[in-house]
Design a protein around this motif. Structure first.
Motif, PDB file in Angstrom:
ATOM      1  N   LEU A   7       0.834  -1.199   0.000  1.00 41.25           N
ATOM      2  CA  LEU A   7       0.000   0.000   0.000  1.00 41.25           C
ATOM      3  C   LEU A   7       0.874   1.256   0.000  1.00 41.25           C
ATOM      4  O   LEU A   7       0.585   2.213  -0.722  1.00 41.25           O
ATOM      5  CB  LEU A   7      -0.950  -0.001   1.202  1.00 41.25           C
ATOM      6  CG  LEU A   7      -1.907   1.189   1.291  1.00 41.25           C
ATOM      7  CD1 LEU A   7      -2.838   1.245   0.075  1.00 41.25           C
ATOM      8  CD2 LEU A   7      -2.722   1.106   2.572  1.00 41.25           C
ATOM      9  N   PHE A  52      -8.717  -2.668  -1.151  1.00 39.42           N
ATOM     10  CA  PHE A  52      -7.432  -2.628  -1.832  1.00 39.42           C
ATOM     11  C   PHE A  52      -6.951  -4.074  -1.929  1.00 39.42           C
ATOM     12  O   PHE A  52      -6.855  -4.767  -0.918  1.00 39.42           O
ATOM     13  CB  PHE A  52      -6.441  -1.781  -1.035  1.00 39.42           C
ATOM     14  CG  PHE A  52      -5.049  -1.756  -1.591  1.00 39.42           C
ATOM     15  CD1 PHE A  52      -4.749  -1.000  -2.719  1.00 39.42           C
ATOM     16  CD2 PHE A  52      -4.040  -2.476  -0.981  1.00 39.42           C
ATOM     17  CE1 PHE A  52      -3.464  -0.965  -3.227  1.00 39.42           C
ATOM     18  CE2 PHE A  52      -2.743  -2.451  -1.481  1.00 39.42           C
ATOM     19  CZ  PHE A  52      -2.449  -1.693  -2.607  1.00 39.42           C
ATOM     20  N   THR A  78      -2.925  -4.291  -6.049  1.00 39.97           N
ATOM     21  CA  THR A  78      -2.820  -2.828  -6.054  1.00 39.97           C
ATOM     22  C   THR A  78      -4.025  -2.153  -6.714  1.00 39.97           C
ATOM     23  O   THR A  78      -4.034  -0.938  -6.885  1.00 39.97           O
ATOM     24  CB  THR A  78      -1.509  -2.258  -6.664  1.00 39.97           C
ATOM     25  OG1 THR A  78      -1.525  -2.416  -8.073  1.00 39.97           O
ATOM     26  CG2 THR A  78      -0.290  -2.897  -6.023  1.00 39.97           C
ATOM     27  N   TRP A  80      -8.255  -1.338  -6.635  1.00 37.15           N
ATOM     28  CA  TRP A  80      -9.307  -1.089  -5.657  1.00 37.15           C
ATOM     29  C   TRP A  80     -10.625  -1.561  -6.236  1.00 37.15           C
ATOM     30  O   TRP A  80     -10.843  -1.479  -7.455  1.00 37.15           O
ATOM     31  CB  TRP A  80      -9.405   0.400  -5.356  1.00 37.15           C
ATOM     32  CG  TRP A  80      -8.183   0.977  -4.722  1.00 37.15           C
ATOM     33  CD1 TRP A  80      -6.999   1.285  -5.344  1.00 37.15           C
ATOM     34  CD2 TRP A  80      -8.010   1.330  -3.358  1.00 37.15           C
ATOM     35  NE1 TRP A  80      -6.109   1.803  -4.438  1.00 37.15           N
ATOM     36  CE2 TRP A  80      -6.703   1.857  -3.216  1.00 37.15           C
ATOM     37  CE3 TRP A  80      -8.835   1.274  -2.238  1.00 37.15           C
ATOM     38  CZ2 TRP A  80      -6.205   2.306  -1.998  1.00 37.15           C
ATOM     39  CZ3 TRP A  80      -8.344   1.731  -1.034  1.00 37.15           C
ATOM     40  CH2 TRP A  80      -7.038   2.238  -0.914  1.00 37.15           C
TER      41      TRP A  80
END
Length: 195
Positions: A7, A52, A78, A80
């Motif tokens: 993240l 995520f 990576t 969403w």
């Protein structure tokens, strides 16, 4: 790479957070694990979170009145995913979100995202740019559907996301492209012969 580092790398592509800001930001996420086939959002659900993807692959889809599946999005690491209309307007979900593979996710509530955006300018900047990029991608996909034949749409998808063909079952790629499984096989074979 652990979820926090993934993240952090992802955020750093668009926004600059101090280590203390990132730690505070990250403290609002909840780690979740789901198995292949599990449903995260079902049409009609109340939607309070976005997700995520740390590992695995999700799909956002709806089933029309004829029982045909239409895939709106695949979400790989990576990326969403959520039902953003339901999340932002606090209405019931109109799409489904489920797991193509086992997945590891970080969940962020709508309330926490809004609070973080108010508190940390760079977080607001990140989410604004992420939303802008999502809008542009959806716009390009819509134009592709309106202007391109199935072969061109397939070639665009494979150029952008070559890993999808080995990660996602073929009937789901066909549903994403709006073609039959048989048509997808023909497209794959003609594409393979050209390479």
């Amino acid at each position: 790479m652990d979820a926090g580092e993934l993240l952090k790398e992802h955020i750093a592509k668009l926004a600059s957070l101090t280590p203390a800001e990132f730690d505070y930001f990250f403290s609002h996420f909840k780690p979740l694990s789901f198995k292949k086939g599990q449903v995260i959002i079902r049409e009609g659900d109340k939607v309070d979170n976005e997700y995520f993807v740390v590992s695995g692959c999700l799909k956002t889809f709806f089933i029309n009145g004829d029982g045909k599946m239409h895939i709106l999005q695949f979400a790989m690491p990576t990326w969403w995913a959520s039902d953003y209309d339901a999340l932002y307007t606090q209405t019931k979900a109109t799409v489904n979100l489920d797991c193509i593979t086992d997945v590891e996710l970080l969940s962020l509530s709508n309330a926490d995202r809004e609070k973080l955006c108010r508190e940390i300018r760079q977080v607001e900047y990140f989410f604004r740019w992420r939303t802008n990029r999502g809008y542009v991608a959806a716009h390009k996909r819509l134009l592709s559907f309106m202007n391109n034949d199935a072969k061109t749409r397939y070639e665009e998808l494979m150029k952008l996301y070559p890993q999808l063909y080995n990660l996602v079952p073929k009937h789901l790629i066909a549903a994403y492209l709006g073609v039959s499984r048989e048509t997808l096989s023909r497209l794959y074979n003609s594409h393979k012969n050209v390479m």
